[in-house]
Design a protein around this motif. Structure first.
Motif, short mmCIF file in Angstrom:
data_model
loop_
_atom_site.label_atom_id
_atom_site.label_comp_id
_atom_site.label_asym_id
_atom_site.label_seq_id
_atom_site.Cartn_x
_atom_site.Cartn_y
_atom_site.Cartn_z
N ASN A 467 -3.15 7.22 -21.91
CA ASN A 467 -4.21 7.94 -22.62
C ASN A 467 -5.04 6.91 -23.38
N ILE A 468 -6.37 7.05 -23.31
CA ILE A 468 -7.23 6.10 -24.03
C ILE A 468 -8.34 6.88 -24.72
N PHE A 469 -7.95 7.79 -25.63
CA PHE A 469 -8.91 8.61 -26.36
C PHE A 469 -9.90 9.28 -25.39
N ASP A 470 -9.34 9.92 -24.36
CA ASP A 470 -10.18 10.53 -23.32
C ASP A 470 -10.93 11.75 -23.86
N GLY A 471 -12.22 11.79 -23.58
CA GLY A 471 -13.03 12.92 -24.04
C GLY A 471 -12.96 13.07 -25.55
N GLN A 472 -12.59 14.27 -25.99
CA GLN A 472 -12.44 14.54 -27.42
C GLN A 472 -10.99 14.40 -27.88
N CYS A 473 -10.13 13.94 -26.99
CA CYS A 473 -8.70 13.83 -27.32
C CYS A 473 -8.45 12.64 -28.25
N GLY A 474 -7.59 12.83 -29.22
CA GLY A 474 -7.26 11.77 -30.17
C GLY A 474 -6.00 11.01 -29.83
N LYS A 475 -5.52 11.14 -28.58
CA LYS A 475 -4.27 10.48 -28.19
C LYS A 475 -4.56 9.18 -27.45
N SER A 476 -3.69 8.20 -27.68
CA SER A 476 -3.76 6.95 -26.93
C SER A 476 -2.35 6.49 -26.63
N GLY A 477 -2.23 5.58 -25.66
CA GLY A 477 -0.91 5.14 -25.23
C GLY A 477 -0.33 6.14 -24.24
N HIS A 478 1.01 6.14 -24.11
CA HIS A 478 1.64 7.06 -23.17
C HIS A 478 2.84 7.73 -23.83
#
Length: 577
Positions: A467-478
């Motif tokens: 995950n790399i802050f995709d779209g409006q998502c605040g998650k990164s990493g896995h």
């Protein structure tokens, strides 16, 4: 005749230089802004350790003798700190134990003579001090040693208190996640976290970690030692055969130009004949230590065991008469690696080529190219080469050299947190640069195989996504249980010679490029592509076989990837009831 005062000053200077040399690995870490943690966890423990050794005997000369091994390792430790910005750890010890450093691209290239000169100088300092202490009969005065021992006891009690607190937190974490094995949760003492950069305590901690993990893996390896698949090549293919399995790291399929990504991240592979990209491949795990064994073996995607119950495809190829090789830029041991290292140890030859693993910049994946060239130069008729790469492992900007800093700003050379959403652009640019670099490495590997004119194939599969802050998502990493965690890049290339010998299988490989695939199918697919069969073979798992059947893609927690509900922001998966 030298004046006694001058002589005393000279001797005092020699002793001071010796003390500074012993403390050099800690002193070079002096913080730009004063930190009490530096005093409490670095300066004081290092000084206390040396004093403790010297206080073991009433005559100081015996303590000086005990200091010699640590003194001799000071130049290497300082070199490691300056070169890799980290202290010697269990990874470094494992590199020494597992790999010929001369073949590992010259770990000490260009500085061997300098280190040797420094060691000679330190021995001279130590020898002079020892001789002076011996002649002058240096010894501790009355009451000094008991006082020092009281100080050491206080420091030990303080560390033990921190250790107890840490263990309580660790136990609470284990209760929340009972599936996590004791080994996987890294049951190392609290001192590992606090003393891992405190010379010489880091050496003792690293030795202990190395011992614990080697013993754990050796015990499991002994249980697998007599495992056999009964694999044979039927029918035999003619001519030389080479199969390369590249286990990638954190590579998402949607970031490949080959799969329609707008950026030029795979310009070399895009023009490569006989190359197939599989955009709908998933991994059942988002953790390297669990996902890679699924790629290498018949381990089910829902199997929660940390250590494998049987051998990998490396053993199957060996049984069929292949010479097997494992080349890696990752670590030979550790919480993320020991389960994988067990399968690596099945190979005839094993090399770990990166002195620092994934924690620092270290060597790039292209160090694998000359290593593969040496393997191919052996001109054996049957070869299996497994490459475990660093790929796009965070920190992304550490995974490629400057000439691949194509998309900027990328933050290369900076310290950037993967959890800092304000660094979204930097992280995404650096990630894409790492993908472009993987394109370069894979392209050159394929060219090496082409030059052999053998029946050859290269299969690349990433261990998990990111995950790399995709779209409006605040998650990164896995490890967030999102769709991005499980989608992985997968590529297959085969030579014209293999295409001529295996026309049906290579045609099926082409026709199934858009099919829903899973990394649990890699084992049977690679064996089938090489005409390897075994009594319990499941050809419905091989996507190069007419019997292949698409089935439910069940993730490690039991959720069906294809039917799971997805939240609209981060695409987090949840079961459908």
């Amino acid at each position: 005749m030298i004046h006694p005062l001058v002589l005393l000053c000279c001797r005092g200077l020699v002793v001071l230089l010796l003390l500074l040399a012993l403390m050099a690995p800690v002193l070079v870490q002096w913080p730009a802004v004063w930190q009490w943690d530096y005093l409490y966890w670095k300066l004081l423990p290092a000084a206390a350790f040396y004093l403790f050794l010297c206080s073991l005997f009433s005559k100081i000369r015996w303590g000086l003798i005990l200091l010699l091994p640590f003194l001799l390792l000071v130049p290497q430790e300082v070199f490691y700190l300056y070169t890799y910005q980290k202290s010697t750890d269990a990874h470094a010890l494992a590199i020494v134990a597992e790999t010929d450093l001369a073949e590992a691209a010259g770990y000490l290239t260009g500085i061997g003579l300098l280190l040797a000169a420094l060691v000679v100088g330190l021995i001279a300092l130590w020898g002079y001090t020892l001789r002076f202490a011996w002649l002058q009969k240096w010894q501790w005065g009355p009451g000094w040693r008991p006082c020092l021992w009281l100080v050491f006891a206080g420091l030990a009690a303080s560390t033990s208190w921190h250790e107890w607190q840490y263990q309580q937190l660790n136990k609470a974490a284990e209760r929340k996640n009972p599936q996590e094995t004791v080994f996987a949760s890294r049951p190392l003492p609290y001192s590992y976290e606090k003393f891992h950069a405190t010379y010489p305590l880091n050496l003792l901690v690293a030795l202990n970690e190395f011992r614990v993990q080697r013993e754990a893996t050796a015990q499991v390896a002994s249980q697998m030692e007599h495992f056999r698949f009964g694999a044979k090549q039927q029918p035999e293919l003619f001519g030389r055969q080479i199969y390369v399995l590249v286990v990638g790291e954190t590579l998402r399929p949607d970031r490949l130009q080959l799969n329609g990504y707008a950026r030029s991240t795979t310009p070399r592979l895009a023009g490569t004949d006989n190359l197939i990209s599989y955009p709908d491949m998933i991994s059942p795990w988002a953790w390297t230590r669990m996902s890679v064994p699924v790629i290498l073996s018949r381990k089910a995607g829902t199997d929660q065991r940390y250590f494998p119950a049987e051998a990998s495809l490396v053993t199957a190829f060996k049984e069929a008469g292949f010479s097997t090789y494992w080349l890696s830029t990752q670590s030979p041991l550790g919480v993320h690696d020991s389960s994988i290292a067990l399968h690596a140890s099945e190979a005839d030859q094993v090399q770990y080529l990166n002195p620092v693993g994934y924690r620092q910049e270290g060597f790039y994946d292209e160090i694998l190219l000359p290593a593969v060239e040496r393997v191919l130069a052996q001109d054996e008729q049957k070869q299996l080469i497994v490459l475990h790469t660093l790929g796009s492992h965070f920190s992304y900007a550490d995974r490629y050299p400057k000439q691949f800093d194509l998309f900027t700003p990328s933050g290369k050379g900076q310290s950037i947190s993967m959890h800092d959403s304000s660094a979204r652009q930097l992280l995404n640019n650096a990630y894409d640069n790492s993908v472009a670099y993987t394109d370069f490495v894979l392209f050159n590997l394929i060219n090496q195989l082409k030059q052999t004119e053998a029946s050859s194939a290269l299969l690349f599969v990433s261990d998990h996504g990111e995950n790399i802050f995709d779209g409006q998502c605040g998650k990164s990493g896995h490890g967030h249980n999102t769709e991005f965690d499980y989608r992985v890049a997968a590529l297959l290339w085969f030579s014209e010679a293999l295409k001529a010998q295996q026309p049906q299988k290579t045609q099926l490989a082409q026709s199934r490029r858009q099919q829903p695939l899973m990394t649990t199918q890699v084992f049977d697919t690679l064996l089938d592509l090489a005409n390897l069969s075994y009594p319990e073979q499941q050809l419905q798992q091989s996507w190069v076989n007419p019997l292949w059947q698409p089935g439910p893609r069940v993730l490690q927690q039991g959720i069906n990837f294809d039917t799971a509900k997805r939240d609209p922001v981060c695409k987090e998966l949840s079961a459908v009831f």
